[in-house]
Design an enzyme around this catalytic site. Structure first.
Site, PDB file in Angstrom:
ATOM      1  N   GLY A   1      15.814  25.895  42.194  1.00 34.41           N
ATOM      2  CA  GLY A   1      14.457  26.242  42.672  1.00 34.41           C
ATOM      3  C   GLY A   1      14.283  25.956  44.153  1.00 34.41           C
ATOM      4  O   GLY A   1      13.187  25.613  44.615  1.00 34.41           O
TER       5      GLY A   1
ATOM      6  N   ARG B   1      15.708  33.664  42.832  1.00 35.64           N
ATOM      7  CA  ARG B   1      15.491  34.710  43.839  1.00 35.64           C
ATOM      8  C   ARG B   1      16.609  34.686  44.872  1.00 35.64           C
ATOM      9  O   ARG B   1      17.302  33.669  45.020  1.00 35.64           O
ATOM     10  CB  ARG B   1      14.154  34.488  44.544  1.00 35.64           C
ATOM     11  CG  ARG B   1      12.955  34.616  43.621  1.00 35.64           C
ATOM     12  CD  ARG B   1      11.664  34.411  44.398  1.00 35.64           C
ATOM     13  NE  ARG B   1      11.349  33.021  44.649  1.00 35.64           N
ATOM     14  CZ  ARG B   1      10.726  32.574  45.729  1.00 35.64           C
ATOM     15  NH1 ARG B   1      10.373  33.399  46.678  1.00 35.64           N
ATOM     16  NH2 ARG B   1      10.449  31.286  45.875  1.00 35.64           N
TER      17      ARG B   1
ATOM     18  N   ASP C   1      19.795  31.394  37.668  1.00 34.04           N
ATOM     19  CA  ASP C   1      18.691  31.266  36.719  1.00 34.04           C
ATOM     20  C   ASP C   1      18.960  29.987  35.942  1.00 34.04           C
ATOM     21  O   ASP C   1      20.003  29.858  35.286  1.00 34.04           O
ATOM     22  CB  ASP C   1      18.666  32.492  35.778  1.00 34.04           C
ATOM     23  CG  ASP C   1      17.521  32.409  34.786  1.00 34.04           C
ATOM     24  OD1 ASP C   1      16.900  31.335  34.651  1.00 34.04           O
ATOM     25  OD2 ASP C   1      17.254  33.451  34.140  1.00 34.04           O
TER      26      ASP C   1
ATOM     27  N   LEU D   1      14.073  27.717  46.809  1.00 33.02           N
ATOM     28  CA  LEU D   1      13.240  28.566  47.685  1.00 33.02           C
ATOM     29  C   LEU D   1      11.742  28.285  47.526  1.00 33.02           C
ATOM     30  O   LEU D   1      10.915  28.929  48.151  1.00 33.02           O
ATOM     31  CB  LEU D   1      13.509  30.047  47.404  1.00 33.02           C
ATOM     32  CG  LEU D   1      14.894  30.553  47.826  1.00 33.02           C
ATOM     33  CD1 LEU D   1      15.097  31.989  47.369  1.00 33.02           C
ATOM     34  CD2 LEU D   1      15.074  30.454  49.331  1.00 33.02           C
TER      35      LEU D   1
ATOM     36  N   TYR E   1       1.481  22.459  31.320  1.00 35.68           N
ATOM     37  CA  TYR E   1       2.253  21.869  32.421  1.00 35.68           C
ATOM     38  C   TYR E   1       2.388  20.357  32.202  1.00 35.68           C
ATOM     39  O   TYR E   1       3.485  19.800  32.278  1.00 35.68           O
ATOM     40  CB  TYR E   1       1.522  22.162  33.725  1.00 35.68           C
ATOM     41  CG  TYR E   1       2.185  21.632  34.976  1.00 35.68           C
ATOM     42  CD1 TYR E   1       3.397  22.134  35.416  1.00 35.68           C
ATOM     43  CD2 TYR E   1       1.556  20.642  35.740  1.00 35.68           C
ATOM     44  CE1 TYR E   1       3.981  21.661  36.595  1.00 35.68           C
ATOM     45  CE2 TYR E   1       2.132  20.178  36.909  1.00 35.68           C
ATOM     46  CZ  TYR E   1       3.336  20.688  37.338  1.00 35.68           C
ATOM     47  OH  TYR E   1       3.909  20.228  38.496  1.00 35.68           O
TER      48      TYR E   1
HETATM   49  N1  NAD Z   1       4.134  21.610  44.957  1.00 38.29           N
HETATM   50  C1  NAD Z   1       3.410  20.658  44.383  1.00 38.29           C
HETATM   51  O1  NAD Z   1       2.262  20.424  44.811  1.00 38.29           O
HETATM   52  C2  NAD Z   1       3.962  19.874  43.235  1.00 38.29           C
HETATM   53  C3  NAD Z   1       3.224  18.786  42.762  1.00 38.29           C
HETATM   54  C4  NAD Z   1       3.720  18.049  41.691  1.00 38.29           C
HETATM   55  C5  NAD Z   1       4.948  18.365  41.142  1.00 38.29           C
HETATM   56  N2  NAD Z   1       5.657  19.427  41.610  1.00 38.29           N
HETATM   57  C6  NAD Z   1       6.928  19.746  40.956  1.00 38.29           C
HETATM   58  O2  NAD Z   1       7.961  19.920  41.923  1.00 38.29           O
HETATM   59  C7  NAD Z   1       8.886  20.918  41.466  1.00 38.29           C
HETATM   60  C8  NAD Z   1       9.024  22.000  42.507  1.00 38.29           C
HETATM   61  O3  NAD Z   1       7.749  22.492  42.801  1.00 38.29           O
HETATM   62  P1  NAD Z   1       7.455  23.589  43.932  1.00 38.29           P
HETATM   63  O4  NAD Z   1       6.073  23.345  44.374  1.00 38.29           O
HETATM   64  O5  NAD Z   1       8.544  23.639  44.913  1.00 38.29           O
HETATM   65  O6  NAD Z   1       7.444  24.886  43.023  1.00 38.29           O
HETATM   66  P2  NAD Z   1       7.452  26.439  43.480  1.00 38.29           P
HETATM   67  O7  NAD Z   1       6.779  27.198  42.412  1.00 38.29           O
HETATM   68  O8  NAD Z   1       6.998  26.573  44.883  1.00 38.29           O
HETATM   69  O9  NAD Z   1       9.019  26.751  43.452  1.00 38.29           O
HETATM   70  C9  NAD Z   1       9.745  26.835  42.249  1.00 38.29           C
HETATM   71  C10 NAD Z   1      10.998  27.628  42.538  1.00 38.29           C
HETATM   72  O10 NAD Z   1      11.706  27.754  41.302  1.00 38.29           O
HETATM   73  C11 NAD Z   1      12.221  29.077  41.229  1.00 38.29           C
HETATM   74  N3  NAD Z   1      12.414  29.429  39.820  1.00 38.29           N
HETATM   75  C12 NAD Z   1      11.479  29.817  38.926  1.00 38.29           C
HETATM   76  N4  NAD Z   1      12.052  30.075  37.743  1.00 38.29           N
HETATM   77  C13 NAD Z   1      13.368  29.839  37.899  1.00 38.29           C
HETATM   78  C14 NAD Z   1      14.489  29.925  37.052  1.00 38.29           C
HETATM   79  N5  NAD Z   1      14.369  30.346  35.780  1.00 38.29           N
HETATM   80  N6  NAD Z   1      15.713  29.609  37.533  1.00 38.29           N
HETATM   81  C15 NAD Z   1      15.847  29.206  38.818  1.00 38.29           C
HETATM   82  N7  NAD Z   1      14.826  29.123  39.689  1.00 38.29           N
HETATM   83  C16 NAD Z   1      13.605  29.431  39.227  1.00 38.29           C
HETATM   84  C17 NAD Z   1      11.197  29.963  41.928  1.00 38.29           C
HETATM   85  O11 NAD Z   1      11.791  31.155  42.387  1.00 38.29           O
HETATM   86  C18 NAD Z   1      10.728  29.049  43.062  1.00 38.29           C
HETATM   87  O12 NAD Z   1      11.447  29.285  44.250  1.00 38.29           O
HETATM   88  C19 NAD Z   1       8.348  21.392  40.111  1.00 38.29           C
HETATM   89  O13 NAD Z   1       8.950  20.643  39.087  1.00 38.29           O
HETATM   90  C20 NAD Z   1       6.881  21.044  40.188  1.00 38.29           C
HETATM   91  O14 NAD Z   1       6.319  20.868  38.920  1.00 38.29           O
HETATM   92  C21 NAD Z   1       5.190  20.193  42.649  1.00 38.29           C
END
Ligand code: NAD
Length: 312
Positions: free
Chosen positions: A8, A36, A52, A10, A141
């Site tokens: 993940g 992606r 994936d 990106l 979630y």
């Molecule tokens: N951003 C926040 O505010 C926040 C807060 C608390 C926890 N988190 C956690 O941090 C982690 C990352 O969050 P983020 O904000 O970077 O999320 P995001 O949604 O910005 O990025 C997730 C990435 O995962 C990729 N992805 C989706 N499905 C996929 C798959 N099947 N295989 C491979 N890649 C896949 C997407 O293309 C995307 O680039 C997550 O576990 C999220 O729950 C984020």
């Protein structure tokens, strides 16, 4: 940590964490992956593979062929999207995590994955929410995040896998748009302030939530990954936060830079419902004591930097 693979990469966190790790450990030692295509996001020399996370065999091959010793698992479906697609969210968040943990176990990798303030629910104490407390979330979630924390604990106690995690609050950043979370308003508000001079919030006035600026989230991740394991009692996952804020507070801070800025409201019941079920302010004492967590940005400093960066 000599060779690190991110899933993940990106996304909102991965796009900044990957660059930091490239600088710290060398471009050759960081393998960024995402479902992606990267489109050169991490520079010409960067190592990027499409992956994936549902395909555990491909993850296994990538880890084996590149002598990976650390996996940072970021691929997930975030809170608001997960509430619209709960079954798919469970599949991605849990099967993705299980695949990554299994590969980490097979190759004895250090393992990091974020949890969230979403792992708490309406029966959790809302102020100074302790590290260890009631966790009965009402969103899909949150359910997947509690299960993730427990699964990471299980792999540590059962297999001795070096699992580590942080309960992130809402993260605010300017490089990559947020991925469908409940706290996304706190990013959008800065863009709209610069572009249009006004913002319509999907969360109501007075909705306090924990937030943190991305540089502090990246630093906390690196610090936890590098921490002496003998100091870590609460491995999965540490409360971390830098501020407890609500929309009017951000608006007031923006007005110091853009005096004509106006804030209005059009509340989204799904995201408001999720936000209302989360704590107002979590207590990060365990993170401070066990790996020296110490965020640098408060609301004032973050707002100044966000507006400068967004304007650029
Ligand atoms: N951003 C926040 O505010 C926040 C807060 C608390 C926890 N988190 C956690 O941090 C982690 C990352 O969050 P983020 O904000 O970077 O999320 P995001 O949604 O910005 O990025 C997730 C990435 O995962 C990729 N992805 C989706 N499905 C996929 C798959 N099947 N295989 C491979 N890649 C896949 C997407 O293309 C995307 O680039 C997550 O576990 C999220 O729950 C984020």
């Amino acid at each position: 940590m000599k060779r690190i693979l991110l899933t993940g990469a990106l996304g909102q966190i991965g796009s900044e964490l990957t660059t930091t790790l490239q600088h710290k450990y060398g471009v050759d030692n960081v393998i960024a992956t995402d479902i992606r295509y990267s489109d050169g996001a991490f520079g010409e020399d960067a190592r990027f593979e499409t992956l994936d996370i549902m395909d555990g065999n491909r993850l296994n091959e990538l880890v084996k062929n590149n002598n990976v010793d650390t996996i940072i698992h970021l691929a997930a479906m975030l809170s608001a999207n997960a509430e619209h697609h709960p079954q798919r969210a469970w599949e991605i968040n849990m099967t993705g995590l299980m695949n990554s943990l299994e590969v980490a176990r097979e190759h004895d990798c250090k393992f990091f994955t974020p949890s969230s303030i979403g792992a708490f629910g309406p029966s959790t104490i809302k102020q100074s929410t302790p590290q260890i407390t009631v966790q009965r979330p009402t969103s899909m979630y949150g359910v997947s995040k509690v299960a993730s924390e427990l699964l990471c604990d299980y792999y540590y106690t059962k297999y001795g896998l070096d699992t580590r995690g942080l309960r992130f609050p809402g993260l605010i950043s300017y490089l990559t748009p947020p991925g469908g979370g409940t706290t996304d308003y706190a990013v959008d508000i800065y863009y709209k302030a610069v572009e249009e001079g006004s913002y319509t919030s999907f969360l109501s006035a007075g909705t306090y939530l924990d937030m943190m600026y991305m540089p502090d989230a990246i630093q906390a991740t690196v610090d936890l990954l590098e921490a002496d394991p003998s100091r870590l009692k609460n491995r999965n996952a540490y409360n971390v936060t830098a501020m407890s804020i609500e929309p009017e507070m951000i608006a007031a801070e923006i007005k110091k830079h853009i005096p004509d800025f106006t804030l209005s409201y059009d509340v989204d019941p799904v995201r408001q419902g999720i936000a209302d079920s989360w704590p107002d302010a979590i207590d990060p004492t365990a993170a401070k004591e066990e790996f020296g967590f110490s965020p640098l940005y408060d609301l004032e400093k973050m707002t100044k930097d966000m507006l400068e960066k967004v304007q650029k």
